[in-house]
Write an enzyme that holds these catalytic residues in place. Sequence first.
Site, PDB file in Angstrom:
ATOM      1  N   SER A   1      -7.293   2.922  27.102  1.00  0.00           N
ATOM      2  CA  SER A   1      -8.135   2.010  26.335  1.00  0.00           C
ATOM      3  C   SER A   1      -7.783   0.578  26.733  1.00  0.00           C
ATOM      4  O   SER A   1      -6.721   0.317  27.280  1.00  0.00           O
ATOM      5  CB  SER A   1      -7.888   2.188  24.847  1.00  0.00           C
ATOM      6  N   LYS A   2      -8.699  -0.320  26.420  1.00  0.00           N
ATOM      7  CA  LYS A   2      -8.487  -1.724  26.784  1.00  0.00           C
ATOM      8  C   LYS A   2      -7.128  -2.223  26.291  1.00  0.00           C
ATOM      9  O   LYS A   2      -6.377  -2.830  27.023  1.00  0.00           O
ATOM     10  CB  LYS A   2      -9.582  -2.595  26.162  1.00  0.00           C
ATOM     11  N   SER A   3      -6.797  -1.910  25.040  1.00  0.00           N
ATOM     12  CA  SER A   3      -5.562  -2.459  24.483  1.00  0.00           C
ATOM     13  C   SER A   3      -4.340  -1.906  25.216  1.00  0.00           C
ATOM     14  O   SER A   3      -3.376  -2.606  25.464  1.00  0.00           O
ATOM     15  CB  SER A   3      -5.472  -2.159  23.000  1.00  0.00           C
TER      16      SER A   3
ATOM     17  N   ALA B   1      -4.112  -3.266  28.693  1.00  0.00           N
ATOM     18  CA  ALA B   1      -3.789  -4.692  28.624  1.00  0.00           C
ATOM     19  C   ALA B   1      -2.389  -4.933  28.077  1.00  0.00           C
ATOM     20  O   ALA B   1      -2.058  -6.033  27.682  1.00  0.00           O
ATOM     21  CB  ALA B   1      -4.818  -5.413  27.761  1.00  0.00           C
TER      22      ALA B   1
END
Length: 306
Positions: A233-235, A238
């Site tokens: 996922s993006k989180s 990141a």
Amino acid sequence: MTETDPHLTYRGRFAPSPTGRLHFGSLVAALGSWLLARHHRGEWLIRMEDLDPPREVPGAAEAQLATLAAFGMTSDLPVVWQSQRHDRYAEALGQLLADGAAFECRCSRTDLAAVGGIHRVCVTHDPARPPAIRLRVADDSRVAFADGLQGFVEQTVDRAVGDVVLRRADGFWAYQLAVVVDDADQGISDVVRGADLLDSTPRQILLQRALGLPTPRYLHLPLIVDADGQKLSKSMAALPIDNDTPLPALRAAWTALGQPAGALADATSVAVALASAQRHFQADALPKVTHMTFAAAHNKPVAGAV
Ligand code: GLU
């Protein structure tokens, strides 16, 4: 396919876009390309792909270079900034236009929605709209190449992506044009990058052919997925990279590349860890995909390569 002369010196690169801080996925790409360059006793360059001001974050490029330096990775030649190279992209585009290999296009995204965004023929010629410039992709443009890790890859570019944008209607250069011009101008023999870009490679090869440029070797590093096989996922992708305590992330990136954890376990500094990484690196241990879980309590990645 035009093969790079195997006797040429190995020259690799890492080419981030300064759209934010480097995340764990980019660290894996940087480390993988660095290790492969060192393994082949080659050079490793950094190129800053700062061609898309609307998506860029002020200071991000400098922060990315500082992170790479904190992880012991610096460019063997001065960093090339794409924002300084407009003349070269204009020259390449001029060549394609003069050859009839590129054309002006005024179709909008909405115009192309009915054909899944795949441009084959202009559906509008409204002179009031600023034009994009596209590469004319012939019917049955099947491109195949042998990826150094992912194996045989093929794509019929006209069906998969259609006519490739080279300069956007807003006037900015498209990544596809800039990357092809720069890889050739910098004499890159080996493009090593994340598997998220695998799909872009066939159109880059077509563009190299249209410009009469050599095709480098390609190796696409493992895509990092979660335990269920889903893209991170993006989180998670990141996950912040901490410049002050680089060793945990360096070890996790090393494991994500399928390398033996023990080799870096005792390292007390980045320099020692990278020296050990160079000694123990095994290119044939690179996995095609890496499954990772994140220890939520510590916000630390735990890699398990398959
Ligand atoms: N600048 C691109 C990115 O950050 C990578 C380009 C490349 O490695 O070819 O996704």
